[in-house]
Structures are given as structure tokens and as C-alpha cells.
Motif scaffolding. Sequence first.
Motif, PDB file in Angstrom:
ATOM      1  N   ARG A  69       0.810  -1.216   0.000  1.00 42.11           N
ATOM      2  CA  ARG A  69       0.000   0.000   0.000  1.00 42.11           C
ATOM      3  C   ARG A  69       0.843   1.265   0.000  1.00 42.11           C
ATOM      4  N   GLN A  70       2.040   1.178  -0.542  1.00 43.37           N
ATOM      5  CA  GLN A  70       2.936   2.322  -0.591  1.00 43.37           C
ATOM      6  C   GLN A  70       3.439   2.511  -2.011  1.00 43.37           C
ATOM      7  N   PHE A  71       3.327   3.733  -2.489  1.00 39.50           N
ATOM      8  CA  PHE A  71       3.719   4.045  -3.858  1.00 39.50           C
ATOM      9  C   PHE A  71       4.565   5.305  -3.817  1.00 39.50           C
ATOM     10  N   ILE A  72       5.746   5.260  -4.401  1.00 31.66           N
ATOM     11  CA  ILE A  72       6.683   6.374  -4.304  1.00 31.66           C
ATOM     12  C   ILE A  72       7.044   6.879  -5.697  1.00 31.66           C
ATOM     13  N   LEU A  73       7.012   8.171  -5.854  1.00 36.80           N
ATOM     14  CA  LEU A  73       7.423   8.819  -7.108  1.00 36.80           C
ATOM     15  C   LEU A  73       8.774   9.485  -6.864  1.00 36.80           C
ATOM     16  N   SER A  74       9.731   9.216  -7.732  1.00 40.84           N
ATOM     17  CA  SER A  74      11.095   9.681  -7.495  1.00 40.84           C
ATOM     18  C   SER A  74      11.722  10.274  -8.738  1.00 40.84           C
ATOM     19  N   SER A  75      12.777  11.028  -8.467  1.00 37.44           N
ATOM     20  CA  SER A  75      13.645  11.506  -9.537  1.00 37.44           C
ATOM     21  C   SER A  75      15.043  11.653  -8.957  1.00 37.44           C
ATOM     22  N   LYS A  76      16.042  11.345  -9.760  1.00 41.07           N
ATOM     23  CA  LYS A  76      17.424  11.512  -9.296  1.00 41.07           C
ATOM     24  C   LYS A  76      17.865  12.959  -9.435  1.00 41.07           C
ATOM     25  N   LYS A  77      17.412  13.603 -10.522  1.00 41.20           N
ATOM     26  CA  LYS A  77      17.779  14.997 -10.778  1.00 41.20           C
ATOM     27  C   LYS A  77      16.601  15.718 -11.406  1.00 41.20           C
ATOM     28  N   LEU A  78      16.003  16.617 -10.668  1.00 40.76           N
ATOM     29  CA  LEU A  78      14.824  17.319 -11.154  1.00 40.76           C
ATOM     30  C   LEU A  78      15.166  18.318 -12.261  1.00 40.76           C
ATOM     31  N   LEU A  79      14.216  18.435 -13.183  1.00 41.69           N
ATOM     32  CA  LEU A  79      14.286  19.434 -14.235  1.00 41.69           C
ATOM     33  C   LEU A  79      13.199  20.478 -13.985  1.00 41.69           C
ATOM     34  N   LEU A  80      13.364  21.645 -14.584  1.00 38.79           N
ATOM     35  CA  LEU A  80      12.342  22.690 -14.454  1.00 38.79           C
ATOM     36  C   LEU A  80      10.987  22.175 -14.949  1.00 38.79           C
ATOM     37  N   SER A  81      11.036  21.371 -15.997  1.00 38.62           N
ATOM     38  CA  SER A  81       9.798  20.868 -16.599  1.00 38.62           C
ATOM     39  C   SER A  81       9.073  19.847 -15.720  1.00 38.62           C
ATOM     40  N   ASP A  82       9.695  19.427 -14.625  1.00 46.35           N
ATOM     41  CA  ASP A  82       9.032  18.493 -13.704  1.00 46.35           C
ATOM     42  C   ASP A  82       8.061  19.214 -12.770  1.00 46.35           C
ATOM     43  N   SER A  83       8.081  20.522 -12.780  1.00 40.24           N
ATOM     44  CA  SER A  83       7.125  21.267 -11.950  1.00 40.24           C
ATOM     45  C   SER A  83       5.705  20.909 -12.335  1.00 40.24           C
ATOM     46  N   GLY A  84       4.854  20.802 -11.337  1.00 39.51           N
ATOM     47  CA  GLY A  84       3.460  20.470 -11.622  1.00 39.51           C
ATOM     48  C   GLY A  84       2.748  19.984 -10.385  1.00 39.51           C
ATOM     49  N   PHE A  85       1.538  19.510 -10.600  1.00 34.78           N
ATOM     50  CA  PHE A  85       0.708  18.997  -9.514  1.00 34.78           C
ATOM     51  C   PHE A  85       0.595  17.505  -9.699  1.00 34.78           C
ATOM     52  N   TYR A  86       1.040  16.750  -8.699  1.00 35.58           N
ATOM     53  CA  TYR A  86       1.097  15.294  -8.796  1.00 35.58           C
ATOM     54  C   TYR A  86       0.037  14.669  -7.897  1.00 35.58           C
ATOM     55  N   LEU A  87      -0.681  13.735  -8.484  1.00 33.66           N
ATOM     56  CA  LEU A  87      -1.764  13.069  -7.772  1.00 33.66           C
ATOM     57  C   LEU A  87      -1.519  11.578  -7.699  1.00 33.66           C
ATOM     58  N   CYS A  88      -1.772  11.020  -6.528  1.00 33.01           N
ATOM     59  CA  CYS A  88      -1.733   9.576  -6.335  1.00 33.01           C
ATOM     60  C   CYS A  88      -3.178   9.090  -6.263  1.00 33.01           C
ATOM     61  N   ALA A  89      -3.435   7.900  -6.758  1.00 37.53           N
ATOM     62  CA  ALA A  89      -4.785   7.348  -6.718  1.00 37.53           C
ATOM     63  C   ALA A  89      -4.718   5.840  -6.527  1.00 37.53           C
ATOM     64  N   TRP A  90      -5.841   5.267  -6.056  1.00 36.28           N
ATOM     65  CA  TRP A  90      -5.927   3.824  -5.917  1.00 36.28           C
ATOM     66  C   TRP A  90      -7.289   3.335  -6.390  1.00 36.28           C
ATOM     67  N   SER A  91      -7.345   2.066  -6.740  1.00 40.46           N
ATOM     68  CA  SER A  91      -8.622   1.445  -7.088  1.00 40.46           C
ATOM     69  C   SER A  91      -8.509  -0.051  -6.815  1.00 40.46           C
ATOM     70  N   THR A  92      -9.668  -0.697  -6.697  1.00 36.21           N
ATOM     71  CA  THR A  92      -9.719  -2.154  -6.601  1.00 36.21           C
ATOM     72  C   THR A  92     -10.914  -2.647  -7.401  1.00 36.21           C
ATOM     73  N   GLY A  93     -10.705  -3.748  -8.083  1.00 36.53           N
ATOM     74  CA  GLY A  93     -11.800  -4.407  -8.773  1.00 36.53           C
ATOM     75  C   GLY A  93     -12.568  -3.498  -9.696  1.00 36.53           C
ATOM     76  N   ARG A  94     -13.878  -3.525  -9.563  1.00 37.56           N
ATOM     77  CA  ARG A  94     -14.726  -2.786 -10.466  1.00 37.56           C
ATOM     78  C   ARG A  94     -15.143  -1.429  -9.908  1.00 37.56           C
ATOM     79  N   ARG A  95     -14.324  -0.884  -9.049  1.00 35.74           N
ATOM     80  CA  ARG A  95     -14.652   0.411  -8.465  1.00 35.74           C
ATOM     81  C   ARG A  95     -13.919   1.539  -9.182  1.00 35.74           C
ATOM     82  N   GLU A  96     -14.310   2.749  -8.802  1.00 36.00           N
ATOM     83  CA  GLU A  96     -13.661   3.908  -9.386  1.00 36.00           C
ATOM     84  C   GLU A  96     -12.295   4.136  -8.750  1.00 36.00           C
ATOM     85  N   ALA A  97     -11.576   5.105  -9.233  1.00 34.12           N
ATOM     86  CA  ALA A  97     -10.292   5.489  -8.651  1.00 34.12           C
ATOM     87  C   ALA A  97     -10.525   6.564  -7.601  1.00 34.12           C
ATOM     88  N   PHE A  98      -9.783   6.459  -6.494  1.00 33.52           N
ATOM     89  CA  PHE A  98      -9.864   7.429  -5.413  1.00 33.52           C
ATOM     90  C   PHE A  98      -8.543   8.188  -5.356  1.00 33.52           C
TER      91      PHE A  98
END
Lengths: 111, 108
Positions: A72-101
Amino acid sequence: SQTIHQWPATLVQPVGSPLSLECTVEGTSNPNLYWYRQAAGRGLQLLFYSVGIGQISSEVPQNLSASRPQDRQFILSSKKLLLSDSGFYLCAWSTGRREAFFGQGTRLTVV
Amino acid sequence: AQRVTQPEKLLSVFKGAPVELKCNYSYSGSPELFWYVQYSRQRLQLLLRHISRESIKGFTADLNKGETSFHLKKPFAQEEDSAMYYCALKTRVDQFYFGTGTSLTVIP
């Protein structure tokens, strides 16, 4: 009930520095996990998708990587950030036939 | 490849007027479609899904496989409907693909 935690909420990092954004889910097991980037006018872009520990699918080539060291752990990484990496990052989960949260998101500014 | 298209980035309607947010999709399999909404300073949340065939907050959406569309409709817009709306498609392997979103403003 299930909850999703994403942190930090905001982050300012210099160009060339590493990145680690963390997302955890509670109240469910073996969820599908997702990382998205939300940009004005471009909607939500699927970056990574995981169906289990160590199983990561990348949707677009980029300067970022993802890992799933625990169920139940998900990690987003970068070794060296670029200017273009700026933004809004969203994590989501789902199971089976349900929607994403979705988490609250992380606003990343690379300076 | 799958694709979700929302042609309108911005949409403004007067309070009490009907509203329709357009969504078209492209997918080789049998699609599962959703509408998500993001109110100001809140997280993205599900509004409705086509398999439920329900009306949420007065909104409805019908999946038209012939036209590959899933337009969101409400007969009488309210000020609290002002938000960002995203159409999403779920593939057979549980990947969710989103459109670019439509920002709806309801004018008092």
C-alpha cells in the motif's frame, strides 16, 4: 473505510536535486496504484500504474520513476529534477470494479 | 489506443440554464466511463459512472456507444456546480485515462 495519504502537500526543490513523493493507502489490500500529473489545459496524465509490489508500468518516458516497496505504498522519485518536472502530482488507488480514489496532491515547484 | 476528448476547456452558463459538458472517447474494448469533479481547494472525486445509471446532484450521463460519447447533463445549473469536470475511461486492465477537463462557471 479506505483512505489515501499523499505528502508533502507542497514542495519547492532546486533543479538537479532528487525527489521523493510518497503515497500510502489504508483500509484495503492489493490495490491498483497510480501516479498522475495534473496540468492546466492538459488534464490528468497517467505517469505510472502498479498492480502489485514491484510491478510498475510507465505510461510516458520522462525524468521520473516509481516504486512500490510495500503493498500500500507508492513512491514517485527523480534523481535529478528538471524545471519541466514542476506540476501537480496526484496519487490514486482502485480495486476491482470500483472507481479510482485520489489523494490531495502535491504541488511541486522546481526552481 | 485509448483516448478521452473534452472539447470545451471553459464553459459558462447562467444559473437555472441547462448545461452539457461534452466527452468523446476512443477505445477498442468495452469502455467503462466516469465523470469526476474537482471543486475549488478539494480533491478530485467521483461524480458518477455509466454503469450505475444514476443521477448525482441533478447530473446525468448516458453512454452512447454509437457516437462514442458520454456527455454530462443537468437541466438547471446551480452556482455550486461551478467546478472542474473530468471525463475518464477505465480500460480492461484497470487503467484510468482522463480528458483535459472542462471548467464550468455558473453565473448568478
